[in-house]
Write an enzyme that holds these catalytic residues in place. Structure first.
Site, PDB file in Angstrom:
ATOM      1  N   LEU A  61     -31.054 -26.432   5.748  1.00 30.18           N
ATOM      2  CA  LEU A  61     -31.931 -26.746   4.622  1.00 30.18           C
ATOM      3  C   LEU A  61     -33.353 -26.812   5.169  1.00 30.18           C
ATOM      4  CD1 LEU A  61     -30.007 -29.620   2.737  1.00 30.18           C
ATOM      5  CD2 LEU A  61     -30.086 -27.186   2.144  1.00 30.18           C
ATOM      6  N   ASP A  62     -34.309 -26.317   4.398  1.00 32.00           N
ATOM      7  CA  ASP A  62     -35.696 -26.363   4.831  1.00 32.00           C
ATOM      8  C   ASP A  62     -36.171 -27.798   5.004  1.00 32.00           C
ATOM      9  OD1 ASP A  62     -35.802 -23.634   4.689  1.00 32.00           O
ATOM     10  OD2 ASP A  62     -36.808 -23.571   2.740  1.00 32.00           O
ATOM     11  N   PHE A  63     -37.243 -27.954   5.756  1.00 34.24           N
ATOM     12  CA  PHE A  63     -37.883 -29.259   5.945  1.00 34.24           C
ATOM     13  C   PHE A  63     -38.114 -29.963   4.608  1.00 34.24           C
ATOM     14  CE2 PHE A  63     -41.966 -31.517   5.773  1.00 34.24           C
ATOM     15  CZ  PHE A  63     -41.771 -32.517   6.714  1.00 34.24           C
TER      16      PHE A  63
ATOM     17  N   ARG B 188     -36.439 -19.805  -2.902  1.00 38.23           N
ATOM     18  CA  ARG B 188     -37.884 -19.959  -3.049  1.00 38.23           C
ATOM     19  C   ARG B 188     -38.561 -18.620  -3.307  1.00 38.23           C
ATOM     20  NH1 ARG B 188     -39.431 -23.305   2.229  1.00 38.23           N
ATOM     21  NH2 ARG B 188     -41.522 -23.186   1.277  1.00 38.23           N
TER      22      ARG B 188
END
Length: 253
Positions: free
Chosen positions: A66-68, A137
């Site tokens: 998962l992204d930051f 995204r």
């Protein structure tokens, strides 16, 4: 959801083989940077020091990423065998050949229409049918509706919200002996964020999840081969600029 700290790791599921945590929106999973002391890795070591595996680089085997700036359900395998089983599930789910021949695919379903801090927004359920870096995204940005708070894929224009509004709500890993079905509580509700004002409900999230679990797995559609090969259409200057921006930011959060 409050900001991350070493002490406030939220565990959603825990067995002998796996831990699923509710990752915060402002923390990396792991980091090689000496100055980044606060990561999911360090949270796990603080909470479960006895479960850390010295034979791995980070001490824990993360089954996916998962992204930051993305919150939600994150699965961690507690042994090598469990990690292998989970990896195979993700590999089968995302279809390896998608990386070679098929386009990225995401299924989008509208949940609610409303406003965030006075601006019109739409709350949606996103299902990645393939798996590429920053896929959700990029796809939202490509259709002209970047995720609220996504500074990178709004071409650095959306910097007002305190976070990017992307949350891994539901995690399903169809393991043969230990199927995992975990939900991470929805943080985008008025009781937790007063700037979100829902106006009209289109679909109930819980009903959609029931349908996802009961219907056959949706096939990824291959693009038909063109009868006559044609030259690619010329991109506009705006499209070229946006593409260049994505390429520059691809490895960033």
């Amino acid at each position: 959801m409050e900001p991350a700290s070493l002490e406030n790791l939220c565990v959603l599921y825990h067995s002998a083989n796996y831990i699923v945590v509710n990752k915060h929106w402002d923390i990396r999973i792991d980091s090689k940077m000496w100055y980044e002391k606060q990561t999911v890795q360090s949270q796990l070591k603080h909470r479960f020091p006895e479960l850390a595996d010295p034979g791995t680089y980070y001490g824990f085997r993360f089954c996916h990423q998962l992204d930051f700036s993305t919150s939600g359900a994150l699965c961690v395998a507690l042994n090598k065998a469990a990690a292998g089983q989970a990896y195979r599930c993700f590999k089968d789910r995302l279809v390896t050949k998608a990386y070679l021949a098929l386009p990225c695919q995401t299924e989008l379903t509208v949940l609610e229409y409303g406003e965030y801090d006075g601006d019109p927004v739409t709350k949606v359920l996103l299902q990645p049918l393939t798996g590429r870096t920053h896929q959700l995204r990029v796809h939202c940005s490509a259709i002209g509706h970047p995720i609220v708070g996504d500074y990178t894929y709004s071409l650095r224009t959306d910097d007002a919200p305190y976070r990017m509004m992307l949350h891994a709500y539901f995690l399903h890993i169809p393991l043969e002996h230990e199927p995992i079905h975990v939900t991470a509580p929805d943080p985008f509700v008025p009781t937790l964020d007063s700037k979100w004002e829902p106006r009209r409900c289109v679909n109930v999230l819980e009903d959609l999840l029931k349908n996802i679990l009961t219907k056959p797995q949706m096939e990824i559609q291959e693009e038909p081969e063109p009868v006559n090969k044609k030259s690619s259409p010329v991109e506009s200057e705006e499209q070229q600029a946006q593409c260049q921006q994505w390429l520059c930011e691809w490895n960033l959060d």
